[in-house]
Design an enzyme around this catalytic site. Structure first.
Site, PDB file in Angstrom:
ATOM      1  N   SER A 125      27.982  49.495  33.602  1.00 45.63           N
ATOM      2  CA  SER A 125      26.732  50.245  33.571  1.00 45.63           C
ATOM      3  C   SER A 125      26.268  50.534  34.998  1.00 45.63           C
ATOM      4  CB  SER A 125      25.675  49.418  32.832  1.00 45.63           C
ATOM      5  OG  SER A 125      24.435  50.080  32.868  1.00 45.63           O
ATOM      6  N   HIS A 141      23.410  51.295  36.477  1.00 45.75           N
ATOM      7  CA  HIS A 141      22.170  50.829  37.110  1.00 45.75           C
ATOM      8  C   HIS A 141      22.233  49.396  37.617  1.00 45.75           C
ATOM      9  CE1 HIS A 141      19.991  48.367  33.935  1.00 45.75           C
ATOM     10  NE2 HIS A 141      20.889  48.947  33.166  1.00 45.75           N
ATOM     11  N   THR A 143      26.466  66.382  25.237  1.00 43.42           N
ATOM     12  CA  THR A 143      26.620  67.041  26.540  1.00 43.42           C
ATOM     13  C   THR A 143      26.607  65.978  27.633  1.00 43.42           C
ATOM     14  OG1 THR A 143      25.534  68.978  25.672  1.00 43.42           O
ATOM     15  CG2 THR A 143      25.637  68.788  28.076  1.00 43.42           C
ATOM     16  N   GLY A 152      25.608  50.288  29.337  1.00 45.52           N
ATOM     17  CA  GLY A 152      26.381  49.112  28.956  1.00 45.52           C
ATOM     18  C   GLY A 152      26.249  48.774  27.483  1.00 45.52           C
ATOM     19  N   SER A 153      25.060  48.914  26.942  1.00 43.34           N
ATOM     20  CA  SER A 153      24.849  48.544  25.532  1.00 43.34           C
ATOM     21  C   SER A 153      25.691  49.418  24.611  1.00 43.34           C
ATOM     22  CB  SER A 153      23.373  48.675  25.156  1.00 43.34           C
ATOM     23  OG  SER A 153      22.593  47.812  25.958  1.00 43.34           O
ATOM     24  N   ASN A 176      24.865  37.390  32.891  1.00 40.31           N
ATOM     25  CA  ASN A 176      23.737  38.075  33.522  1.00 40.31           C
ATOM     26  C   ASN A 176      22.595  37.128  33.886  1.00 40.31           C
ATOM     27  OD1 ASN A 176      23.985  38.346  30.535  1.00 40.31           O
ATOM     28  ND2 ASN A 176      21.822  38.878  30.715  1.00 40.31           N
ATOM     29  N   GLN A 229      27.843  42.977  34.703  1.00 42.53           N
ATOM     30  CA  GLN A 229      27.390  42.268  35.911  1.00 42.53           C
ATOM     31  C   GLN A 229      28.489  42.187  36.964  1.00 42.53           C
ATOM     32  OE1 GLN A 229      24.358  41.013  36.808  1.00 42.53           O
ATOM     33  NE2 GLN A 229      23.416  41.770  34.932  1.00 42.53           N
ATOM     34  N   CYS A 242      15.387  41.500  28.930  1.00 45.35           N
ATOM     35  CA  CYS A 242      15.238  41.960  27.543  1.00 45.35           C
ATOM     36  C   CYS A 242      14.480  40.942  26.720  1.00 45.35           C
ATOM     37  CB  CYS A 242      16.601  42.179  26.921  1.00 45.35           C
ATOM     38  SG  CYS A 242      17.833  42.686  28.096  1.00 45.35           S
TER      39      CYS A 242
END
Ligand code: PLP
Length: 395
Positions: A201, A203, A239, A72-73, A153, A181, A326
């Site tokens: 994202s 995860h 890759t 996501g970042s 989030n 989110q 974070c």
């Protein structure tokens, strides 16, 4: 009885067993580089493109509008820096965002400000929502991009994305949304909602860490963030993380297929937890009660520190968070809670509990069993609480 309850799914989620099984062959048998021309390479390439089509279908996008990233970042950085630098060539150097975005957006905007871009940070109201009319009023001649998150989030509030999209379209301004989110949890329709760029994202919806995607509407050009080989049609080098990308697509498909049923179940659990927790005196719910993610509960308990609350919850087997993953570890109160107008001393006592489909009603029972005692214990040791109680007696 002590129990283990993982209630920090907004920070990350476990990889689901089906996702894990789908990923495994790409580490063992189908390990080819998708750019190679022999069969194991071609096979990997085929699965990469199948994954792209599946992700596109979940967003009502076209496969060639999906670009895989490291998460996501990176997607947020690429979208915002890319559009800013592209449109600066046409003299458009103004960006609109909100005060309570994820740091992947806020710090990206701050770095653009250092380069000479101008950024408007929209207020977020006490209910945790931005106001479309305030956003519209902030649009200028030189506005290049609006970037407002789909769902927050920390407090889980769901922004009026469709309305924002329509406003941006009306004014000819590009619209990016950080949907990290929201993807897999809320319906996303990039066409119907007039979204030009969207970050997600894996995860956060039971896929693996370190893989995400950026949707870029066809016809929008922006410079590369990562230069190198010709992967992702020459727009994002490196890759491809084939196993991760397959994991992302399987996780997203699974999340979208089970969304309706899960939403119902998690909403009921969330509401019961909120009702139960609000029985504790001097407790407040942060963010709108209903316009919030199905699994998100964010509370403030007056007179206690979020950090000590987390420690005692952890001792009782409950994983929650205070602020975002974070920033916890720093003693600054959450920028999100400050943005919705909470005073520092209250913002310090915050607790986020976030559920996924792996949580159960028994988890809610257990949290409601241990939480009041923990809050009471911390308050009994808190000088701040004593002041609050005495202050109340005095008036
Ligand atoms: C987790 C999160 C991110 C960052 O995504 P990563 O894949 O961890 O880089 C960005 N925005 C929001 C809203 C998030 O919740």
């Amino acid at each position: 009885m002590a129990r283990f309850v993982y209630a920090d799914n907004a920070a990350t989620t476990p990889v689901s067993p089906t996702v894990f099984a789908a990923m495994k062959p790409f580490y063992t048998d189908l390990y080819g580089n998708p750019s190679s021309l022999y069969s194991v390479g071609r096979e990997a390439k085929k699965h990469l493109e199948l994954a792209r089509a599946d992700v596109a279908a979940c967003l009502n996008a076209e496969p060639n509008e999906i670009f895989f990233t490291s998460g996501g970042s990176e997607a947020d950085n690429w979208a915002i820096k890319g559009i800013a630098h592209q449109l600066a060539k046409k003299g458009k150097k103004h960006i609109i965002t909100s005060k309570f975005e994820h740091h992947a957006v806020l710090h990206t905007c701050a770095s653009l400000e250092k380069e000479g871009f101008s950024v408007t940070y929209l207020d977020v109201h006490a209910d945790g929502l931005v106001r479309p009319e305030e956003l519209e009023a902030a649009i200028r001649e030189d506005t290049a991009l609006v970037t407002v998150m789909y769902a927050n989030n920390e407090i889980g509030t769901i922004q009026p994305v469709s309305e924002i999209g329509a406003i941006c379209q009306k004014h000819g301004v590009l619209f990016h949304t950080d949907a990290v989110q929201a993807a897999g949890t809320l319906p996303v329709d990039v066409k119907g909602q007039h979204i030009d760029l969207l970050s997600l994202s894996a995860h956060k919806f039971h896929g693996p860490k370190g893989v995400g995607a950026l949707f870029i509407r066809k016809g929008i050009s922006l410079p590369n963030l990562v230069d190198g080989g010709a992967q992702e049609r020459g727009r994002r080098a490196g890759t491809e993380n084939v196993a991760g990308i397959v994991g992302l697509s399987v996780a997203l498909k699974e999340a979208c297929a089970t969304m309706a049923e899960r939403t119902k179940r998690l909403t009921a659990m969330r509401d019961r937890l909120i009702d139960g927790a609000l029985q504790i005196e001097r407790t407040r719910l942060n963010g709108d009660r209903t316009k919030r993610l199905p699994g998100n509960v964010n509370l403030c308990f007056e007179g206690i520190e979020g950090e000590s609350l987390l420690l005692l919850l952890d001792l009782n087997g409950v994983c929650g968070s205070s602020g975002s993953a974070c920033t916890s570890g720093s003693l600054d109160p959450s920028h999100v809670l400050l943005a919705i107008g909470l005073p520092h001393e209250i913002a310090h006592g915050s607790l986020r509990l976030s559920f996924s489909d792996q949580n159960t009603e028994e988890d809610v029972d257990y949290i409601l069993e241990v939480l009041p005692g923990i809050v009471e214990r911390l308050r009994s040791m808190s000088p701040l609480w004593e002041e609050i109680v005495n202050g109340q007696k005095a008036d």
